[in-house]
Scaffold this active site. Structure first.
Site, PDB file in Angstrom:
ATOM      1  N   TYR A  72      48.480  81.128  42.228  1.00  0.00           N
ATOM      2  CA  TYR A  72      47.630  81.844  43.189  1.00  0.00           C
ATOM      3  C   TYR A  72      47.627  83.364  43.024  1.00  0.00           C
ATOM      4  CZ  TYR A  72      45.883  77.704  45.390  1.00  0.00           C
ATOM      5  OH  TYR A  72      45.204  76.528  45.606  1.00  0.00           O
ATOM      6  N   GLU A  84      47.864  71.934  49.882  1.00  0.00           N
ATOM      7  CA  GLU A  84      48.200  71.256  48.627  1.00  0.00           C
ATOM      8  C   GLU A  84      49.636  70.730  48.628  1.00  0.00           C
ATOM      9  OE1 GLU A  84      46.728  74.093  45.674  1.00  0.00           O
ATOM     10  OE2 GLU A  84      44.701  73.755  46.432  1.00  0.00           O
TER      11      GLU A  84
HETATM   12  C1  HEM Z   1      42.020  80.558  47.150  1.00  0.00           C
HETATM   13  C2  HEM Z   1      41.873  80.388  45.847  1.00  0.00           C
HETATM   14  C3  HEM Z   1      41.008  79.322  45.245  1.00  0.00           C
HETATM   15  C4  HEM Z   1      39.778  78.867  45.619  1.00  0.00           C
HETATM   16  C5  HEM Z   1      38.927  79.364  46.788  1.00  0.00           C
HETATM   17  C6  HEM Z   1      39.399  77.826  44.676  1.00  0.00           C
HETATM   18  C7  HEM Z   1      38.213  77.109  44.716  1.00  0.00           C
HETATM   19  C8  HEM Z   1      37.902  76.064  43.878  1.00  0.00           C
HETATM   20  C9  HEM Z   1      36.706  75.225  43.988  1.00  0.00           C
HETATM   21  C10 HEM Z   1      35.624  75.364  45.036  1.00  0.00           C
HETATM   22  C11 HEM Z   1      36.753  74.307  42.999  1.00  0.00           C
HETATM   23  C12 HEM Z   1      35.715  73.196  42.694  1.00  0.00           C
HETATM   24  C13 HEM Z   1      36.193  71.912  43.341  1.00  0.00           C
HETATM   25  C14 HEM Z   1      35.290  70.716  43.036  1.00  0.00           C
HETATM   26  O1  HEM Z   1      34.977  70.472  41.863  1.00  0.00           O
HETATM   27  O2  HEM Z   1      34.891  70.044  43.999  1.00  0.00           O
HETATM   28  C15 HEM Z   1      37.966  74.552  42.254  1.00  0.00           C
HETATM   29  C16 HEM Z   1      38.345  73.857  41.130  1.00  0.00           C
HETATM   30  C17 HEM Z   1      39.360  74.245  40.301  1.00  0.00           C
HETATM   31  N1  HEM Z   1      40.284  75.222  40.549  1.00  0.00           N
HETATM   32 FE1  HEM Z   1      40.364  76.408  42.178  1.00  0.00          FE
HETATM   33  N2  HEM Z   1      40.383  77.676  43.758  1.00  0.00           N
HETATM   34  C18 HEM Z   1      41.378  78.562  44.059  1.00  0.00           C
HETATM   35  C19 HEM Z   1      42.566  78.729  43.376  1.00  0.00           C
HETATM   36  C20 HEM Z   1      42.843  78.176  42.165  1.00  0.00           C
HETATM   37  C21 HEM Z   1      44.012  78.470  41.374  1.00  0.00           C
HETATM   38  C22 HEM Z   1      45.144  79.395  41.794  1.00  0.00           C
HETATM   39  C23 HEM Z   1      43.909  77.764  40.215  1.00  0.00           C
HETATM   40  C24 HEM Z   1      44.847  77.772  39.038  1.00  0.00           C
HETATM   41  C25 HEM Z   1      44.752  78.656  38.087  1.00  0.00           C
HETATM   42  C26 HEM Z   1      42.665  77.022  40.298  1.00  0.00           C
HETATM   43  C27 HEM Z   1      42.200  76.155  39.326  1.00  0.00           C
HETATM   44  C28 HEM Z   1      41.133  75.302  39.480  1.00  0.00           C
HETATM   45  C29 HEM Z   1      40.733  74.339  38.477  1.00  0.00           C
HETATM   46  C30 HEM Z   1      41.408  74.112  37.121  1.00  0.00           C
HETATM   47  C31 HEM Z   1      39.613  73.677  38.990  1.00  0.00           C
HETATM   48  C32 HEM Z   1      38.769  72.581  38.299  1.00  0.00           C
HETATM   49  C33 HEM Z   1      37.578  73.292  37.673  1.00  0.00           C
HETATM   50  C34 HEM Z   1      37.099  72.681  36.406  1.00  0.00           C
HETATM   51  O3  HEM Z   1      36.950  71.438  36.359  1.00  0.00           O
HETATM   52  O4  HEM Z   1      36.855  73.453  35.457  1.00  0.00           O
HETATM   53  N3  HEM Z   1      42.060  77.283  41.487  1.00  0.00           N
HETATM   54  N4  HEM Z   1      38.650  75.602  42.809  1.00  0.00           N
END
Ligand code: HEM
Length: 146
Positions: A96, A138
């Site tokens: 994060y 989480e």
């Molecule tokens: C408050 C912070 C964050 C928000 C608002 C956020 C938001 C999101 C959203 C909206 C999605 C799409 C979910 C879906 O497919 O339904 C997602 C996917 C994802 N997030 Fe986050 N996220 C956050 C933090 C993080 C962090 C810290 C990581 C790690 C580095 C991360 C890694 C990922 C990954 C790997 C995906 C899948 C995307 C893909 O398939 O390429 N996220 N996140």
């Protein structure tokens, strides 16, 4: 974490600019994060970067959090849905701060002078509150799955 009223007010005042330029910000965010933190790049599906799906999804999630910043509890369901995706991909609390740092940097890069010190300070606090909420949700999901 309870945010002070001034922070809440400033974050809410950024909602229109986030609505207008959110995707520009998240595109700059991913480009910078993948360059400076190649270790997290492998977690992402590059197809969703190319077709813009992931920058769009992140921009919407940030907008949703900004609009509900005084009561993130109201969007627990949406955050749980995203949390389920995160947990499948092994997103952990240690990731994060990386996202927070790159997001703040992208605000400066894209908004330039419009990203005033007040706005950056408010978003720093807001991001920490949002991240803490995601991490809590989480934690529950990881425990349920174990
Ligand atoms: C408050 C912070 C964050 C928000 C608002 C956020 C938001 C999101 C959203 C909206 C999605 C799409 C979910 C879906 O497919 O339904 C997602 C996917 C994802 N997030 Fe986050 N996220 C956050 C933090 C993080 C962090 C810290 C990581 C790690 C580095 C991360 C890694 C990922 C990954 C790997 C995906 C899948 C995307 C893909 O398939 O390429 N996220 N996140």
């Amino acid at each position: 974490m309870q945010l002070d009223n001034k922070t809440i007010e400033i974050v809410k005042s950024t909602v229109p600019i986030l609505r207008a330029r959110g995707e520009e910000i998240t595109k700059a965010f991913y480009a910078d994060m993948f360059e400076r933190y190649p270790s997290v790049k492998g977690m992402f599906d590059m197809e969703k970067q190319k077709n813009g799906k992931q920058p769009k999804a992140l921009a919407l999630a940030i907008l949703n959090a900004a609009e509900n910043i005084e009561n993130l509890e109201a969007i627990r369901k949406q955050i749980t849905n995203i949390g389920n995706v995160h947990v499948k991909l092994n997103v952990k609390p240690k990731h994060y701060p990386i996202v927070g740092e790159c997001l703040l940097k992208a605000l400066t890069t894209v908004l330039k002078d419009a990203a005033t010190p007040d706005i950056l300070e408010a978003w720093d606090k807001a991001y920490n509150a949002i991240a803490a909420f995601y991490i809590e949700v989480e934690k529950g999901l990881y425990e349920k799955n174990s």
